[in-house]
Design a protein around this motif. Sequence first.
Motif, PDB file in Angstrom:
ATOM      1  N   LEU A 263       0.829  -1.212   0.000  1.00 34.19           N
ATOM      2  CA  LEU A 263       0.000   0.000   0.000  1.00 34.19           C
ATOM      3  C   LEU A 263       0.860   1.258   0.000  1.00 34.19           C
ATOM      4  O   LEU A 263       0.489   2.268  -0.616  1.00 34.19           O
ATOM      5  N   GLU A 264       1.990   1.217   0.684  1.00 40.80           N
ATOM      6  CA  GLU A 264       2.877   2.374   0.719  1.00 40.80           C
ATOM      7  C   GLU A 264       3.415   2.697  -0.679  1.00 40.80           C
ATOM      8  O   GLU A 264       3.401   3.856  -1.115  1.00 40.80           O
ATOM      9  N   MET A 265       3.900   1.663  -1.391  1.00 43.63           N
ATOM     10  CA  MET A 265       4.435   1.885  -2.727  1.00 43.63           C
ATOM     11  C   MET A 265       3.350   2.330  -3.699  1.00 43.63           C
ATOM     12  O   MET A 265       3.571   3.217  -4.539  1.00 43.63           O
ATOM     13  N   VAL A 266       2.159   1.740  -3.607  1.00 45.05           N
ATOM     14  CA  VAL A 266       1.051   2.146  -4.474  1.00 45.05           C
ATOM     15  C   VAL A 266       0.668   3.590  -4.191  1.00 45.05           C
ATOM     16  O   VAL A 266       0.450   4.390  -5.118  1.00 45.05           O
ATOM     17  N   GLY A 267       0.602   3.940  -2.903  1.00 46.30           N
ATOM     18  CA  GLY A 267       0.242   5.302  -2.525  1.00 46.30           C
ATOM     19  C   GLY A 267       1.231   6.332  -3.051  1.00 46.30           C
ATOM     20  O   GLY A 267       0.839   7.390  -3.571  1.00 46.30           O
ATOM     21  N   LEU A 268       2.525   6.022  -2.935  1.00 49.97           N
ATOM     22  CA  LEU A 268       3.544   6.948  -3.433  1.00 49.97           C
ATOM     23  C   LEU A 268       3.457   7.113  -4.949  1.00 49.97           C
ATOM     24  O   LEU A 268       3.480   8.236  -5.470  1.00 49.97           O
ATOM     25  N   SER A 269       3.351   5.993  -5.646  1.00 47.58           N
ATOM     26  CA  SER A 269       3.320   6.041  -7.109  1.00 47.58           C
ATOM     27  C   SER A 269       2.110   6.805  -7.626  1.00 47.58           C
ATOM     28  O   SER A 269       2.220   7.687  -8.488  1.00 47.58           O
ATOM     29  N   PHE A 270       0.949   6.497  -7.087  1.00 45.92           N
ATOM     30  CA  PHE A 270      -0.266   7.128  -7.580  1.00 45.92           C
ATOM     31  C   PHE A 270      -0.438   8.543  -7.039  1.00 45.92           C
ATOM     32  O   PHE A 270      -1.078   9.377  -7.670  1.00 45.92           O
ATOM     33  N   GLY A 271       0.144   8.821  -5.878  1.00 47.82           N
ATOM     34  CA  GLY A 271       0.119  10.190  -5.361  1.00 47.82           C
ATOM     35  C   GLY A 271       0.896  11.125  -6.257  1.00 47.82           C
ATOM     36  O   GLY A 271       0.421  12.211  -6.626  1.00 47.82           O
ATOM     37  N   VAL A 272       2.118  10.697  -6.635  1.00 53.07           N
ATOM     38  CA  VAL A 272       2.930  11.504  -7.537  1.00 53.07           C
ATOM     39  C   VAL A 272       2.264  11.615  -8.906  1.00 53.07           C
ATOM     40  O   VAL A 272       2.277  12.677  -9.540  1.00 53.07           O
ATOM     41  N   ALA A 273       1.704  10.518  -9.388  1.00 50.01           N
ATOM     42  CA  ALA A 273       1.023  10.545 -10.686  1.00 50.01           C
ATOM     43  C   ALA A 273      -0.155  11.512 -10.673  1.00 50.01           C
ATOM     44  O   ALA A 273      -0.391  12.241 -11.644  1.00 50.01           O
ATOM     45  N   SER A 274      -0.893  11.567  -9.578  1.00 48.89           N
ATOM     46  CA  SER A 274      -2.039  12.484  -9.470  1.00 48.89           C
ATOM     47  C   SER A 274      -1.584  13.934  -9.492  1.00 48.89           C
ATOM     48  O   SER A 274      -2.189  14.786 -10.166  1.00 48.89           O
ATOM     49  N   LEU A 275      -0.507  14.217  -8.747  1.00 48.56           N
ATOM     50  CA  LEU A 275       0.023  15.583  -8.748  1.00 48.56           C
ATOM     51  C   LEU A 275       0.528  15.969 -10.135  1.00 48.56           C
ATOM     52  O   LEU A 275       0.361  17.111 -10.585  1.00 48.56           O
ATOM     53  N   SER A 276       1.156  15.018 -10.816  1.00 49.06           N
ATOM     54  CA  SER A 276       1.651  15.284 -12.166  1.00 49.06           C
ATOM     55  C   SER A 276       0.498  15.478 -13.150  1.00 49.06           C
ATOM     56  O   SER A 276       0.604  16.259 -14.104  1.00 49.06           O
ATOM     57  N   PHE A 277      -0.581  14.763 -12.915  1.00 48.58           N
ATOM     58  CA  PHE A 277      -1.785  14.948 -13.730  1.00 48.58           C
ATOM     59  C   PHE A 277      -2.283  16.385 -13.626  1.00 48.58           C
ATOM     60  O   PHE A 277      -2.581  17.045 -14.626  1.00 48.58           O
ATOM     61  N   VAL A 278      -2.346  16.875 -12.411  1.00 41.56           N
ATOM     62  CA  VAL A 278      -2.777  18.260 -12.189  1.00 41.56           C
ATOM     63  C   VAL A 278      -1.787  19.227 -12.839  1.00 41.56           C
ATOM     64  O   VAL A 278      -2.182  20.218 -13.478  1.00 41.56           O
ATOM     65  N   ALA A 279      -0.483  18.938 -12.689  1.00 41.00           N
ATOM     66  CA  ALA A 279       0.534  19.804 -13.284  1.00 41.00           C
ATOM     67  C   ALA A 279       0.403  19.833 -14.799  1.00 41.00           C
ATOM     68  O   ALA A 279       0.584  20.880 -15.438  1.00 41.00           O
ATOM     69  N   GLY A 280       0.086  18.681 -15.386  1.00 44.02           N
ATOM     70  CA  GLY A 280      -0.102  18.624 -16.835  1.00 44.02           C
ATOM     71  C   GLY A 280      -1.258  19.488 -17.286  1.00 44.02           C
ATOM     72  O   GLY A 280      -1.164  20.184 -18.315  1.00 44.02           O
ATOM     73  N   LEU A 281      -2.343  19.473 -16.536  1.00 49.52           N
ATOM     74  CA  LEU A 281      -3.487  20.314 -16.874  1.00 49.52           C
ATOM     75  C   LEU A 281      -3.141  21.789 -16.762  1.00 49.52           C
ATOM     76  O   LEU A 281      -3.525  22.613 -17.607  1.00 49.52           O
ATOM     77  N   VAL A 282      -2.395  22.131 -15.693  1.00 46.77           N
ATOM     78  CA  VAL A 282      -2.005  23.526 -15.477  1.00 46.77           C
ATOM     79  C   VAL A 282      -1.095  24.018 -16.598  1.00 46.77           C
ATOM     80  O   VAL A 282      -1.282  25.113 -17.149  1.00 46.77           O
ATOM     81  N   VAL A 283      -0.098  23.185 -16.951  1.00 45.75           N
ATOM     82  CA  VAL A 283       0.829  23.567 -18.017  1.00 45.75           C
ATOM     83  C   VAL A 283       0.090  23.726 -19.345  1.00 45.75           C
ATOM     84  O   VAL A 283       0.326  24.679 -20.104  1.00 45.75           O
ATOM     85  N   ARG A 284      -0.817  22.824 -19.607  1.00 47.50           N
ATOM     86  CA  ARG A 284      -1.566  22.889 -20.869  1.00 47.50           C
ATOM     87  C   ARG A 284      -2.404  24.154 -20.946  1.00 47.50           C
ATOM     88  O   ARG A 284      -2.480  24.802 -21.995  1.00 47.50           O
ATOM     89  N   ALA A 285      -3.027  24.502 -19.801  1.00 48.73           N
ATOM     90  CA  ALA A 285      -3.840  25.705 -19.785  1.00 48.73           C
ATOM     91  C   ALA A 285      -2.970  26.974 -19.839  1.00 48.73           C
ATOM     92  O   ALA A 285      -3.304  27.941 -20.527  1.00 48.73           O
ATOM     93  N   ALA A 286      -1.850  26.947 -19.118  1.00 48.64           N
ATOM     94  CA  ALA A 286      -0.996  28.133 -19.036  1.00 48.64           C
ATOM     95  C   ALA A 286      -0.376  28.465 -20.391  1.00 48.64           C
ATOM     96  O   ALA A 286      -0.232  29.650 -20.736  1.00 48.64           O
ATOM     97  N   PHE A 287      -0.009  27.451 -21.156  1.00 48.70           N
ATOM     98  CA  PHE A 287       0.633  27.683 -22.449  1.00 48.70           C
ATOM     99  C   PHE A 287      -0.362  27.661 -23.619  1.00 48.70           C
ATOM    100  O   PHE A 287       0.035  27.761 -24.780  1.00 48.70           O
ATOM    101  N   GLY A 288      -1.626  27.478 -23.269  1.00 48.04           N
ATOM    102  CA  GLY A 288      -2.647  27.515 -24.315  1.00 48.04           C
ATOM    103  C   GLY A 288      -2.546  26.383 -25.309  1.00 48.04           C
ATOM    104  O   GLY A 288      -2.843  26.574 -26.492  1.00 48.04           O
ATOM    105  N   ILE A 289      -2.128  25.217 -24.843  1.00 46.51           N
ATOM    106  CA  ILE A 289      -1.993  24.058 -25.737  1.00 46.51           C
ATOM    107  C   ILE A 289      -3.367  23.449 -25.969  1.00 46.51           C
ATOM    108  O   ILE A 289      -4.070  23.081 -25.027  1.00 46.51           O
ATOM    109  N   ASP A 290      -3.762  23.359 -27.203  1.00 44.24           N
ATOM    110  CA  ASP A 290      -5.067  22.776 -27.539  1.00 44.24           C
ATOM    111  C   ASP A 290      -4.876  21.814 -28.690  1.00 44.24           C
ATOM    112  O   ASP A 290      -4.798  22.184 -29.857  1.00 44.24           O
ATOM    113  N   VAL A 291      -4.755  20.504 -28.320  1.00 42.35           N
ATOM    114  CA  VAL A 291      -4.486  19.491 -29.327  1.00 42.35           C
ATOM    115  C   VAL A 291      -5.772  18.821 -29.739  1.00 42.35           C
ATOM    116  O   VAL A 291      -6.556  18.419 -28.876  1.00 42.35           O
TER     117      VAL A 291
END
Length: 291
Positions: A263-291
Amino acid sequence: MIQQTPDTTNVLRFQRNEITEHSIYRSLAKQVQGTHNRRILSQIADDELRHYHVWKGYTKQDVGPSRVRVWFYTMVCRMLGLTFGIKLMERNENRAVGGYESISGEFHEANQIMHDEEEHEAALIGMIDEERLKYTGSVVLGLNDALVELMGVLAGLTFALQDSRFVALSGIITGFAAALSMAASEYLSTKAEPGEGKSPFKASFYTGLAYLMTVVVLVVPFLLASSLYVALAIAFLGAVIIIGLFNYYVSVAQDVPFRGRFLEMVGLSFGVASLSFVAGLVVRAAFGIDV
């Protein structure tokens, strides 16, 4: 021919278990390298044969080993390591012979012998010297870093780039570079701690190999799946399977709890992935990327 009673049937089952384990340990003793491990395995094989003769004293019958189990555990030891195979066998056998208490009244002497010998075997198994277990920490390092870092990268790029080929290419380049970096770091770290008794080259090799294998499992879905989000889901599933298999291996080989580490390893992996998911959305919106 003695009459088959429920107690006699149980004893025959115990007797068969012992001759089967004797055959397994004897086979492993012939195959293993190193005088130390060969002597330990031969001693355990002798113990199992004594168990067999104790039960035979009650049943007055000869029974043969289970050839399927002898083959299975011999192959497991060859593929996954001596310690893992033996401890897996002992764990399963301990469950299988849980009926000792039900016949302790009639076979008290034999149960006492079994109890003493099982403690002896546990001590002997703990003395087995297997090189690959020394580098478990290096494998953990490679897996953890690959799962945490690459899952974060893949999740972030998935929502930033919206193109599976670009995500796969970025994952391969990032993963390969990170694997080399981690291997080099582990080499220097191990070399700085000579008292550990580990080879810096082997430690770096195990770390890099674990990282690269994880990269392959996580990136391949983006090359094969038609949907970007299906590929990400498969990558997530692959990460969970890797974490589960590795933690099961460690829990058996090193006698450590499975659930908490998993559970610890799953939590770490998916926690970081979730934060990166949010970062990806922010970067896409900030740079106006529309694919």
